[in-house]
Design a protein around this motif. Sequence first.
Motif, PDB file in Angstrom:
ATOM      1  N   GLY A   1      -3.700  -5.197 -11.074  1.00 37.45           N
ATOM      2  CA  GLY A   1      -2.527  -5.906 -10.577  1.00 37.45           C
ATOM      3  C   GLY A   1      -1.329  -4.980 -10.419  1.00 37.45           C
ATOM      4  O   GLY A   1      -0.573  -5.072  -9.435  1.00 37.45           O
ATOM      5  N   LEU A   2      -1.156  -4.062 -11.381  1.00 37.04           N
ATOM      6  CA  LEU A   2      -0.074  -3.072 -11.266  1.00 37.04           C
ATOM      7  C   LEU A   2      -0.308  -2.168 -10.056  1.00 37.04           C
ATOM      8  O   LEU A   2       0.635  -1.797  -9.353  1.00 37.04           O
ATOM      9  CB  LEU A   2       0.002  -2.242 -12.543  1.00 37.04           C
ATOM     10  N   PHE A   3      -1.559  -1.835  -9.819  1.00 35.86           N
ATOM     11  CA  PHE A   3      -1.890  -1.045  -8.638  1.00 35.86           C
ATOM     12  C   PHE A   3      -1.529  -1.799  -7.358  1.00 35.86           C
ATOM     13  O   PHE A   3      -1.001  -1.215  -6.402  1.00 35.86           O
ATOM     14  CB  PHE A   3      -3.377  -0.699  -8.652  1.00 35.86           C
ATOM     15  N   GLN A   4      -1.802  -3.093  -7.334  1.00 35.63           N
ATOM     16  CA  GLN A   4      -1.474  -3.890  -6.150  1.00 35.63           C
ATOM     17  C   GLN A   4       0.037  -3.958  -5.914  1.00 35.63           C
ATOM     18  O   GLN A   4       0.487  -3.972  -4.766  1.00 35.63           O
ATOM     19  CB  GLN A   4      -2.066  -5.290  -6.302  1.00 35.63           C
TER      20      GLN A   4
ATOM     21  N   ALA B   1       4.611  -1.620  -2.528  1.00 32.72           N
ATOM     22  CA  ALA B   1       5.658  -0.610  -2.368  1.00 32.72           C
ATOM     23  C   ALA B   1       5.307   0.346  -1.234  1.00 32.72           C
ATOM     24  O   ALA B   1       6.160   0.714  -0.424  1.00 32.72           O
ATOM     25  CB  ALA B   1       5.848   0.146  -3.679  1.00 32.72           C
ATOM     26  N   LEU B   2       4.042   0.759  -1.166  1.00 31.73           N
ATOM     27  CA  LEU B   2       3.600   1.636  -0.089  1.00 31.73           C
ATOM     28  C   LEU B   2       3.747   0.963   1.267  1.00 31.73           C
ATOM     29  O   LEU B   2       4.218   1.574   2.237  1.00 31.73           O
ATOM     30  CB  LEU B   2       2.153   2.050  -0.322  1.00 31.73           C
ATOM     31  N   LEU B   3       3.350  -0.292   1.357  1.00 34.75           N
ATOM     32  CA  LEU B   3       3.477  -1.029   2.618  1.00 34.75           C
ATOM     33  C   LEU B   3       4.935  -1.124   3.056  1.00 34.75           C
ATOM     34  O   LEU B   3       5.241  -1.059   4.246  1.00 34.75           O
ATOM     35  CB  LEU B   3       2.871  -2.424   2.467  1.00 34.75           C
ATOM     36  N   ARG B   4       5.831  -1.271   2.097  1.00 34.67           N
ATOM     37  CA  ARG B   4       7.260  -1.313   2.422  1.00 34.67           C
ATOM     38  C   ARG B   4       7.727  -0.003   3.045  1.00 34.67           C
ATOM     39  O   ARG B   4       8.493   0.005   4.016  1.00 34.67           O
ATOM     40  CB  ARG B   4       8.049  -1.607   1.147  1.00 34.67           C
ATOM     41  N   VAL B   5       7.256   1.121   2.506  1.00 32.06           N
ATOM     42  CA  VAL B   5       7.628   2.415   3.069  1.00 32.06           C
ATOM     43  C   VAL B   5       7.015   2.596   4.457  1.00 32.06           C
ATOM     44  O   VAL B   5       7.672   3.100   5.378  1.00 32.06           O
ATOM     45  CB  VAL B   5       7.196   3.563   2.137  1.00 32.06           C
ATOM     46  N   LEU B   6       5.764   2.191   4.634  1.00 33.38           N
ATOM     47  CA  LEU B   6       5.135   2.254   5.956  1.00 33.38           C
ATOM     48  C   LEU B   6       5.939   1.451   6.969  1.00 33.38           C
ATOM     49  O   LEU B   6       6.112   1.869   8.123  1.00 33.38           O
ATOM     50  CB  LEU B   6       3.700   1.725   5.887  1.00 33.38           C
ATOM     51  N   TRP B   7       6.440   0.296   6.559  1.00 38.44           N
ATOM     52  CA  TRP B   7       7.234  -0.555   7.449  1.00 38.44           C
ATOM     53  C   TRP B   7       8.570   0.103   7.783  1.00 38.44           C
ATOM     54  O   TRP B   7       8.967   0.178   8.947  1.00 38.44           O
ATOM     55  CB  TRP B   7       7.467  -1.908   6.781  1.00 38.44           C
ATOM     56  N   ARG B   8       9.272   0.594   6.774  1.00 40.47           N
ATOM     57  CA  ARG B   8      10.610   1.141   6.982  1.00 40.47           C
ATOM     58  C   ARG B   8      10.595   2.428   7.799  1.00 40.47           C
ATOM     59  O   ARG B   8      11.546   2.715   8.526  1.00 40.47           O
ATOM     60  CB  ARG B   8      11.288   1.379   5.634  1.00 40.47           C
ATOM     61  N   THR B   9       9.525   3.194   7.683  1.00 38.36           N
ATOM     62  CA  THR B   9       9.443   4.452   8.419  1.00 38.36           C
ATOM     63  C   THR B   9       8.716   4.297   9.750  1.00 38.36           C
ATOM     64  O   THR B   9       8.578   5.283  10.483  1.00 38.36           O
ATOM     65  CB  THR B   9       8.711   5.517   7.587  1.00 38.36           C
ATOM     66  N   ARG B  10       8.250   3.091  10.061  1.00 38.49           N
ATOM     67  CA  ARG B  10       7.475   2.846  11.284  1.00 38.49           C
ATOM     68  C   ARG B  10       6.299   3.819  11.371  1.00 38.49           C
ATOM     69  O   ARG B  10       6.019   4.396  12.420  1.00 38.49           O
ATOM     70  CB  ARG B  10       8.366   2.971  12.526  1.00 38.49           C
ATOM     71  N   ALA B  11       5.603   3.985  10.242  1.00 37.72           N
ATOM     72  CA  ALA B  11       4.540   4.980  10.153  1.00 37.72           C
ATOM     73  C   ALA B  11       3.389   4.695  11.111  1.00 37.72           C
ATOM     74  O   ALA B  11       2.684   5.612  11.541  1.00 37.72           O
ATOM     75  CB  ALA B  11       4.012   5.042   8.721  1.00 37.72           C
ATOM     76  N   LEU B  12       3.187   3.419  11.447  1.00 33.67           N
ATOM     77  CA  LEU B  12       2.089   3.064  12.343  1.00 33.67           C
ATOM     78  C   LEU B  12       2.516   3.043  13.805  1.00 33.67           C
ATOM     79  O   LEU B  12       1.684   2.859  14.686  1.00 33.67           O
ATOM     80  CB  LEU B  12       1.528   1.687  11.971  1.00 33.67           C
ATOM     81  N   GLY B  13       3.801   3.197  14.067  1.00 36.73           N
ATOM     82  CA  GLY B  13       4.328   3.115  15.417  1.00 36.73           C
ATOM     83  C   GLY B  13       5.367   2.013  15.535  1.00 36.73           C
ATOM     84  O   GLY B  13       5.641   1.280  14.585  1.00 36.73           O
TER      85      GLY B  13
END
Length: 203
Positions: A64-67, A72-84
């Motif tokens: 659960g802590l890993f999830q 948190a990782l998904l938030r960074v992917l979103w904020r940096t537009r890592a996927l485009g």
Amino acid sequence: MTIQHTPAPARTASPTPTPPGEVPAFRRHGLTLTAGATAWAGAIAVLGFDGPELAQSVEHTGSGLFQVGLLALLRVLWRTRALGEGRLARAALRVETALVLLAMASTVGAATHLDDLDRLGWALLDVCWPLSMAGMFLLGIRTAVAGRWRGVSRWWPMVAESWAFVVIPTLALRGEEAGRAVAAAHLVVGYAVLGLVVARKRQ
């Protein structure tokens, strides 16, 4: 009377430094991922996947802590537009976030021994766990293809997010002892290191 004129700051001036004691956002997110991955890796290494009820509760708490770290990782992917920048990229991140949240509900049920996989609702929540991990792997591939993250951060998400595709075959082919060793090591080398990489990102 003396008149003083203060020149306007140049547009190239450095941004205001982070106040002392305040942790930059990406550092918080990255360290959350590292802490969660390390906690789960430790629980797996010590307790395995199929121990007594108390051991299972601790292992599920670690997952659960890993999830939380995945969110948190998904938030960074979103904020940096890592996927485009496109709608498909944003939709993929929303779907993955929903899968992780549903998987977290399954984890809470497992940790508290309230889940019942004979009931459809709990069974569907349980499926969200492997689906979320498969989704993270696809996001890792897309991050590498998009190329918006540079250097090691471009490729390490794909390395980290291959966890399920490495661990599950190991468990099936080599058994519990080998599987737990590979699972714990992969979490540390993959996600825990990825968290440190993310923590150093500036944009």
